[in-house]
Structure formats: C-alpha cells, structure tokens
Write an enzyme that holds these catalytic residues in place. Structure first.
Site, PDB file in Angstrom:
ATOM      1  CG  LEU A   1      42.000  42.128  44.337  1.00 32.83           C
ATOM      2  CD1 LEU A   1      43.243  42.306  43.497  1.00 32.83           C
ATOM      3  CD2 LEU A   1      42.359  41.672  45.723  1.00 32.83           C
ATOM      4  CG  HIS A   2      37.913  41.559  39.611  1.00 34.72           C
ATOM      5  ND1 HIS A   2      38.120  42.926  39.596  1.00 34.72           N
ATOM      6  CD2 HIS A   2      37.937  41.179  38.309  1.00 34.72           C
ATOM      7  CE1 HIS A   2      38.236  43.350  38.341  1.00 34.72           C
ATOM      8  NE2 HIS A   2      38.133  42.296  37.532  1.00 34.72           N
ATOM      9  CD  GLN A   3      43.314  34.832  41.902  1.00 31.25           C
ATOM     10  OE1 GLN A   3      44.373  35.390  41.738  1.00 31.25           O
ATOM     11  NE2 GLN A   3      43.117  33.876  42.788  1.00 31.25           N
TER      12      GLN A   3
END
Length: 183
Positions: free
Chosen positions: A141-143
């Site tokens: 996950l990465h924003q």
C-alpha cells in the site's frame, strides 16, 4: 543544427528541425526493472527495502513510527511523494488504527510541506488499490501526494508522453524535508 550535429546523427534518420528531450532513466520504469518478483515482503518490494537506506539514498522525506514519506522515483510532477506503511500490506483495510492515523498525518504534513516548498496550487491525493486500479506495486500500500500548479499539464505529457521536471530528486527531497512541519 550544425554540420557536426548532422555528422553525429548520420545514419539515424533524416535530419529535421525537432529538438530531442532524452529521458533514458524512464526506461527502467517502462521495462519494470526493480519491480517486485512476487507479492511477499521478501520478493524485492522497494517499499520494504527503502526504509533500510539512508534518507538521502532512499529519497525519504520523513520517517514516522509506522509509516514514512518518500519521493516517487518516477514522479508525475516535481515533489510527487508517496506515504507508505512500513508493514507490507496491500489493502487499506489491512492497516491497524495507528498505521491509518500516521498515514493520514503524514499525508497532511506532505501537503503542508509541498505548499511551503513549492507553492503548489492544488494536489492529487489517492491510492490505487490493486493492479487493475493502476497500482504499479500493488502488494505494498502507498498513498500518492502529487502537487499541481495551474497550467502544469502542457504539450509535453499530452503530445510527447514526457514530463519535464526542473529539479533533481535529491534536491527536491532536501527542499521538502526542510519545509516539513516540525512535531
């Protein structure tokens, strides 16, 4: 073009009046170099490897307790950051409460720092969950936090499929790190 330019280009096509903007570093991204070989944390995940590096080498702007902010190696715009949990999880629903809070806080701080450092007019903020949603590295996950300016979409990306970035990543990292809100 000078005569020597024509000599250097001999055999590579007919000379024309176009200038070339070469971006050979993008070929690594296009070819998928350094992409994870699988979905596990030990499968070459860059978001698991980056925190083991120095801030400068890993392009880390800020480290938290359960998440960190890092410059995108293949940015859409100068200052394009990603906020990543240290823990190798693929989906937003897998974050615990502390991770969720820190990802949110680092995202807010990234926006504050980018406004101060670059005078961004707006931002694109979001996650691509899953390969079909556009995640280049779906297993971790990465924003994304992408600064935007009025008129930043010009002919280069539209016609030339090229982004012009006015600053080297290490310089951008330092400027944003210096502008980061202090605890």
């Amino acid at each position: 073009m000078t005569e020597s330019d024509h000599e250097e280009q001999y055999g590579v096509g007919e000379p024309d009046q176009f200038q070339r903007l070469w971006t050979p570093h993008r070929m690594a991204y296009i070819k998928g170099e350094s992409k994870p070989t699988g979905a596990g944390a030990g499968d070459g995940c860059p978001f698991c490897e980056i925190p083991k590096m120095s801030d400068e080498d890993g392009l880390i702007v800020r480290r938290g307790n359960s998440a960190f902010a890092v410059l995108n190696l293949y940015p859409y715009n100068s200052g394009h950051l990603m906020v990543c949990p240290y823990r190798h999880v693929a989906d937003y629903t897998e974050l615990d409460d502390a991770e969720t809070a820190e990802v949110a806080r680092l995202t807010q701080d990234a926006i504050t720092a980018l406004r101060k450092a670059s005078g961004a007019h707006g931002f694109n903020v979001g996650m691509n969950l899953g390969t079909v949603a556009g995640a280049g590295i779906a297993a971790h996950l990465h924003q994304h936090v992408v600064p935007r300016w009025g008129g930043d979409t010009n002919f280069m990306p539209v016609i030339g499929q090229t982004k012009v970035l006015p600053q080297l990543l290490r310089e951008t990292r330092q400027i944003i790190a210096d502008a980061w809100p202090h605890d």
